[in-house]
Design an enzyme around this catalytic site. Structure first.
Site, PDB file in Angstrom:
ATOM      1  N   TYR A 188      -8.633  16.805   2.381  1.00 34.04           N
ATOM      2  CA  TYR A 188      -9.399  16.269   1.268  1.00 34.04           C
ATOM      3  C   TYR A 188     -10.807  16.749   1.529  1.00 34.04           C
ATOM      4  O   TYR A 188     -11.374  16.400   2.577  1.00 34.04           O
ATOM      5  CB  TYR A 188      -9.461  14.741   1.318  1.00 34.04           C
ATOM      6  CG  TYR A 188      -8.243  13.975   0.882  1.00 34.04           C
ATOM      7  CD1 TYR A 188      -7.540  14.318  -0.267  1.00 34.04           C
ATOM      8  CD2 TYR A 188      -7.830  12.856   1.596  1.00 34.04           C
ATOM      9  CE1 TYR A 188      -6.454  13.570  -0.675  1.00 34.04           C
ATOM     10  CE2 TYR A 188      -6.739  12.108   1.183  1.00 34.04           C
ATOM     11  CZ  TYR A 188      -6.052  12.470   0.053  1.00 34.04           C
ATOM     12  OH  TYR A 188      -4.982  11.727  -0.355  1.00 34.04           O
ATOM     13  N   THR A 211      -5.513  19.304  -0.978  1.00 34.40           N
ATOM     14  CA  THR A 211      -5.152  18.370  -2.057  1.00 34.40           C
ATOM     15  C   THR A 211      -6.250  18.360  -3.113  1.00 34.40           C
ATOM     16  O   THR A 211      -7.422  18.163  -2.802  1.00 34.40           O
ATOM     17  CB  THR A 211      -4.910  16.957  -1.487  1.00 34.40           C
ATOM     18  OG1 THR A 211      -3.855  17.043  -0.533  1.00 34.40           O
ATOM     19  CG2 THR A 211      -4.522  15.973  -2.581  1.00 34.40           C
ATOM     20  N   HIS A 268       1.143  13.276  -6.462  1.00 37.88           N
ATOM     21  CA  HIS A 268       0.648  12.421  -5.395  1.00 37.88           C
ATOM     22  C   HIS A 268       1.501  11.150  -5.294  1.00 37.88           C
ATOM     23  O   HIS A 268       1.008  10.067  -5.003  1.00 37.88           O
ATOM     24  CB  HIS A 268      -0.817  12.054  -5.682  1.00 37.88           C
ATOM     25  CG  HIS A 268      -1.659  11.849  -4.456  1.00 37.88           C
ATOM     26  ND1 HIS A 268      -2.687  12.684  -4.103  1.00 37.88           N
ATOM     27  CD2 HIS A 268      -1.648  10.882  -3.505  1.00 37.88           C
ATOM     28  CE1 HIS A 268      -3.271  12.246  -3.001  1.00 37.88           C
ATOM     29  NE2 HIS A 268      -2.647  11.151  -2.610  1.00 37.88           N
ATOM     30  N   LYS A 287      -2.140  21.495  -3.091  1.00 40.68           N
ATOM     31  CA  LYS A 287      -1.280  20.331  -3.345  1.00 40.68           C
ATOM     32  C   LYS A 287      -1.837  19.488  -4.497  1.00 40.68           C
ATOM     33  O   LYS A 287      -3.004  19.109  -4.470  1.00 40.68           O
ATOM     34  CB  LYS A 287      -1.183  19.475  -2.084  1.00 40.68           C
ATOM     35  CG  LYS A 287      -0.362  18.209  -2.230  1.00 40.68           C
ATOM     36  CD  LYS A 287      -0.127  17.541  -0.884  1.00 40.68           C
ATOM     37  CE  LYS A 287       0.719  16.287  -0.997  1.00 40.68           C
ATOM     38  NZ  LYS A 287      -0.001  15.136  -1.508  1.00 40.68           N
ATOM     39  N   TYR A 328       0.844  -1.197   0.000  1.00 44.65           N
ATOM     40  CA  TYR A 328       0.000   0.000   0.000  1.00 44.65           C
ATOM     41  C   TYR A 328       0.886   1.256   0.000  1.00 44.65           C
ATOM     42  O   TYR A 328       0.629   2.215  -0.732  1.00 44.65           O
ATOM     43  CB  TYR A 328      -0.944   0.019   1.216  1.00 44.65           C
ATOM     44  CG  TYR A 328      -1.673   1.333   1.293  1.00 44.65           C
ATOM     45  CD1 TYR A 328      -2.633   1.664   0.327  1.00 44.65           C
ATOM     46  CD2 TYR A 328      -1.370   2.281   2.272  1.00 44.65           C
ATOM     47  CE1 TYR A 328      -3.260   2.892   0.345  1.00 44.65           C
ATOM     48  CE2 TYR A 328      -2.004   3.509   2.293  1.00 44.65           C
ATOM     49  CZ  TYR A 328      -2.944   3.807   1.322  1.00 44.65           C
ATOM     50  OH  TYR A 328      -3.556   5.034   1.328  1.00 44.65           O
ATOM     51  N   THR A 376       7.245  14.018  -4.889  1.00 41.22           N
ATOM     52  CA  THR A 376       7.132  12.855  -5.784  1.00 41.22           C
ATOM     53  C   THR A 376       8.502  12.384  -6.270  1.00 41.22           C
ATOM     54  O   THR A 376       9.186  13.086  -7.026  1.00 41.22           O
ATOM     55  CB  THR A 376       6.214  13.107  -7.004  1.00 41.22           C
ATOM     56  OG1 THR A 376       4.903  13.444  -6.508  1.00 41.22           O
ATOM     57  CG2 THR A 376       6.086  11.854  -7.876  1.00 41.22           C
ATOM     58  N   SER A 427      -2.604  13.929   7.439  1.00 43.25           N
ATOM     59  CA  SER A 427      -3.611  13.737   6.389  1.00 43.25           C
ATOM     60  C   SER A 427      -5.026  13.732   6.960  1.00 43.25           C
ATOM     61  O   SER A 427      -5.233  13.346   8.109  1.00 43.25           O
ATOM     62  CB  SER A 427      -3.335  12.390   5.707  1.00 43.25           C
ATOM     63  OG  SER A 427      -4.471  11.932   5.019  1.00 43.25           O
ATOM     64  N   GLN A 451      -3.535  18.524   6.087  1.00 40.91           N
ATOM     65  CA  GLN A 451      -3.890  18.313   4.675  1.00 40.91           C
ATOM     66  C   GLN A 451      -5.374  18.006   4.569  1.00 40.91           C
ATOM     67  O   GLN A 451      -5.888  17.105   5.230  1.00 40.91           O
ATOM     68  CB  GLN A 451      -3.063  17.146   4.103  1.00 40.91           C
ATOM     69  CG  GLN A 451      -3.427  16.772   2.675  1.00 40.91           C
ATOM     70  CD  GLN A 451      -4.474  15.671   2.616  1.00 40.91           C
ATOM     71  OE1 GLN A 451      -4.460  14.760   3.430  1.00 40.91           O
ATOM     72  NE2 GLN A 451      -5.408  15.771   1.668  1.00 40.91           N
TER      73      GLN A 451
HETATM   74  C1  LIG Z   1       1.009   5.602   1.592  1.00 45.15           C
HETATM   75  C2  LIG Z   1       0.760   6.984   1.115  1.00 45.15           C
HETATM   76  C3  LIG Z   1      -0.384   7.646   1.528  1.00 45.15           C
HETATM   77  C4  LIG Z   1      -0.635   8.955   1.081  1.00 45.15           C
HETATM   78  N1  LIG Z   1      -1.733   9.622   1.557  1.00 45.15           N
HETATM   79  C5  LIG Z   1      -1.935  10.910   1.188  1.00 45.15           C
HETATM   80  C6  LIG Z   1      -3.004  11.654   1.748  1.00 45.15           C
HETATM   81  O1  LIG Z   1      -3.752  11.171   2.590  1.00 45.15           O
HETATM   82  N2  LIG Z   1      -3.166  12.947   1.329  1.00 45.15           N
HETATM   83  C7  LIG Z   1      -2.333  13.525   0.399  1.00 45.15           C
HETATM   84  O2  LIG Z   1      -2.525  14.684   0.041  1.00 45.15           O
HETATM   85  N3  LIG Z   1      -1.302  12.838  -0.129  1.00 45.15           N
HETATM   86  C8  LIG Z   1      -1.085  11.553   0.253  1.00 45.15           C
HETATM   87  N4  LIG Z   1      -0.015  10.872  -0.254  1.00 45.15           N
HETATM   88  C9  LIG Z   1       0.899  11.557  -1.186  1.00 45.15           C
HETATM   89  C10 LIG Z   1       2.028  12.240  -0.401  1.00 45.15           C
HETATM   90  O3  LIG Z   1       1.534  13.326   0.347  1.00 45.15           O
HETATM   91  C11 LIG Z   1       3.099  12.776  -1.357  1.00 45.15           C
HETATM   92  O4  LIG Z   1       2.513  13.604  -2.311  1.00 45.15           O
HETATM   93  C12 LIG Z   1       3.870  11.643  -2.051  1.00 45.15           C
HETATM   94  O5  LIG Z   1       4.067  10.544  -1.194  1.00 45.15           O
HETATM   95  C13 LIG Z   1       5.213  12.149  -2.547  1.00 45.15           C
HETATM   96  O6  LIG Z   1       5.890  11.169  -3.253  1.00 45.15           O
HETATM   97  P1  LIG Z   1       7.031  10.225  -2.619  1.00 45.15           P
HETATM   98  O7  LIG Z   1       6.305   9.155  -1.840  1.00 45.15           O
HETATM   99  O8  LIG Z   1       7.734   9.676  -3.791  1.00 45.15           O
HETATM  100  O9  LIG Z   1       7.884  11.077  -1.717  1.00 45.15           O
HETATM  101  C14 LIG Z   1       0.251   9.573   0.178  1.00 45.15           C
HETATM  102  C15 LIG Z   1       1.392   8.893  -0.230  1.00 45.15           C
HETATM  103  C16 LIG Z   1       1.659   7.620   0.230  1.00 45.15           C
HETATM  104  C17 LIG Z   1       2.914   6.930  -0.213  1.00 45.15           C
END
Ligand SMILES: Cc1cc2nc3c(=O)[nH]c(=O)nc-3n(C[C@H](O)[C@H](O)[C@H](O)COP(=O)(O)O)c2cc1C
Length: 452
Positions: free
Chosen positions: A161, A187, A301, A277, A55, A333, A137, A159
């Site tokens: 949603y 987001t 994301h 975001k 996940y 990212t 989050s 953050q």
């Molecule tokens: C397991 C997981 C859960 C995430 N949940 C959210 C979230 O709830 N809200 C959100 O805006 N981004 C979420 N993201 C995106 C992260 O905020 C971020 O944009 C992203 O992980 C950046 O990329 P990286 O994992 O390569 O550093 C999630 C990312 C991952 C890996």
């Protein structure tokens, strides 16, 4: 050549024998062996059930967005300046009205206690200790009050949603404001949940279900299961209970009707700074900047939403040029090392966020694992900066980096049929541009940009 030999002398042998004191703490022993984020990922994979690891580690559809974003960072070429005094180093930056000791913060991630029971509290504590922001989050598994308790003196960001139940969304936002969170990240890249195919294939649900295959997978990972079964059950601040896949849950929550008018309304509700975001085009960056928000997060994301989305790192120079020097741009990212962070700052980002790099540390060793993530990224950032010949973030500028690009777009002239090209080729910058870049670096004639 004939060497003169003698029997090893006990005194000389004794001098060579240095046994380190045995580290009795298994977690510390494990983490000490991790020297990169990839090492932490390998430990995390060994210790976390497949469903939860996948996940966090996985992305949407064929996972091309994530692979391309990471590749874009690997394809950087740095241009170092020599003979600079780099004995003193300042890694701090100003972001959303306050200073951060390091040029990166922790990105919001949902369901974090499912990856490791210490969850958001571990992230918030570690961020506070390092002097960097922590983001919670909307689908976090710790309340805003709990995060404030874990990081009472540091910076916390919330953050949002926007959910179908707007009152519920805004009451959570209010709780974050009341708990002293200083920045709201809204987001905007989730009109629908991305297709996380690994979750579908694993039959991954919330809470995880005990099937014969999960039980088999649990046997070599007892600590995770003991923690999971003996700590507070998984609940979400935004939802009291759920029984289904994460995709179904997100689709139940997300409001697909949200528009720019709603964004303007949300901005007016929040007392602190607001950043949007999930910006992925120059036009949208311009549009939200014109709305008067305080910043944007260029992000796809972590590749978890639209697959084959633009690579944020490649988009960065054009967005910086569009928005000018004073607008605050955060980038995420694909960041897996301090060098990636340095390159992002050089190409125009004010700040960066780490998602998986933080989660790998958490899954590898809870709070201490997140400390290790921050330690690794910090030492890589400092080392890269010193090798580039700079001693503060402000000195970094685009001349320090060339973005080598594997995929080039097919030119589309109006009214012309575009000619297919061999797109998988390395499109390096010309010698001329590289020479100009090194000249600018060596003269330091190109200070990055004035501080906002
Ligand atoms: C397991 C997981 C859960 C995430 N949940 C959210 C979230 O709830 N809200 C959100 O805006 N981004 C979420 N993201 C995106 C992260 O905020 C971020 O944009 C992203 O992980 C950046 O990329 P990286 O994992 O390569 O550093 C999630 C990312 C991952 C890996």
């Amino acid at each position: 050549m004939k060497l003169e030999r003698h029997l090893p002398r006990p005194r000389e042998l004794a001098q060579l024998m240095h046994f380190k004191r045995f580290e009795t703490d298994g977690r510390a022993r494990r983490l000490a062996k991790a020297h990169t984020i990839a090492d932490l990922r390998a430990i995390a994979k060994r210790r976390t059930p497949k469903g939860a690891f996948d996940y966090a580690d996985g992305a949407a559809e064929a996972e091309l967005s994530l692979a391309r974003a990471r590749q874009a960072f690997r394809d950087i070429e740095f241009h170092p300046a020599i003979l600079r005094d780099v004995s003193a180093m300042d890694t701090s930056v100003e972001i959303f009205g306050e200073r951060s000791a390091l040029p990166f913060g922790i990105a919001p991630t949902g369901f974090t206690r499912m990856m490791q029971s210490e969850g958001e509290r571990a992230g918030a504590c570690a961020a506070g200790a390092a002097g960097i922001p922590f983001s919670l989050s909307t689908v976090g598994t710790t309340s805003p009050e709990g995060v404030h308790e874990a990081n009472p003196h540091g910076r916390n960001w919330f953050q949002l949603y926007m959910q179908k139940d707007r009152d519920k969304s805004m009451s959570l936002v209010q709780r974050a404001a009341d708990s002293g969170f200083d920045t709201l990240l809204v987001t905007v890249d989730v009109p629908v949940a991305g297709a996380r195919l690994r979750d579908n294939r694993n039959g991954f649900t919330i809470p995880p279900q005990l099937t014969p295959s999960t039980v088999l997978n649990a046997i070599p990972r007892p600590e995770w299961w003991i923690n999971f079964l003996t700590t507070e059950p998984l609940t979400f601040a935004s939802l009291s209970e759920w029984d289904g896949t994460i995709g179904e849950l997100l689709n139940e929550l997300f409001d697909p009707t949200i528009t720019f008018e709603d964004l303007a309304w949300i901005r007016d509700q929040w007392p602190g700074k607001v950043a949007v975001k999930g910006i992925q085009t120059i036009a949208d960056a311009r549009k939200v900047a014109d709305m008067g928000v305080d910043g944007i997060v260029l992000s796809n994301h972590g590749g978890r939403q639209l697959d084959r989305a633009p690579i944020p790192f490649h988009l960065l120079p054009a967005v910086r040029a569009e928005l000018g020097d004073d607008f605050e741009i955060v980038l995420d990212t694909g960041i897996m090392s301090g060098a990636d962070i340095v390159a992002s700052l050089a190409m125009g980002a004010n700040f960066t966020l780490i998602g998986r790099a933080y989660l790998y540390g958490l899954m590898a060793g809870g709070r201490e694992g997140v400390d290790r993530t921050i330690e690794i990224l910090t030492s890589e950032t400092v080392r890269t900066m010193k090798l580039l010949g700079v001693s503060s973030i402000d000195e970094l500028n685009p001349a320090h980096v060339t973005q080598l690009q594997r995929l080039t777009s097919i030119a589309r002239e109006p009214g012309q049929v575009s000619q297919p090209q061999n797109t998988v080729k390395t499109n390096t910058v010309t010698q001329k541009r590289a020479a100009a870049a090194s000249a600018a670096v060596s003269s330091h004639a190109n200070p990055r940009r004035p501080k906002p």
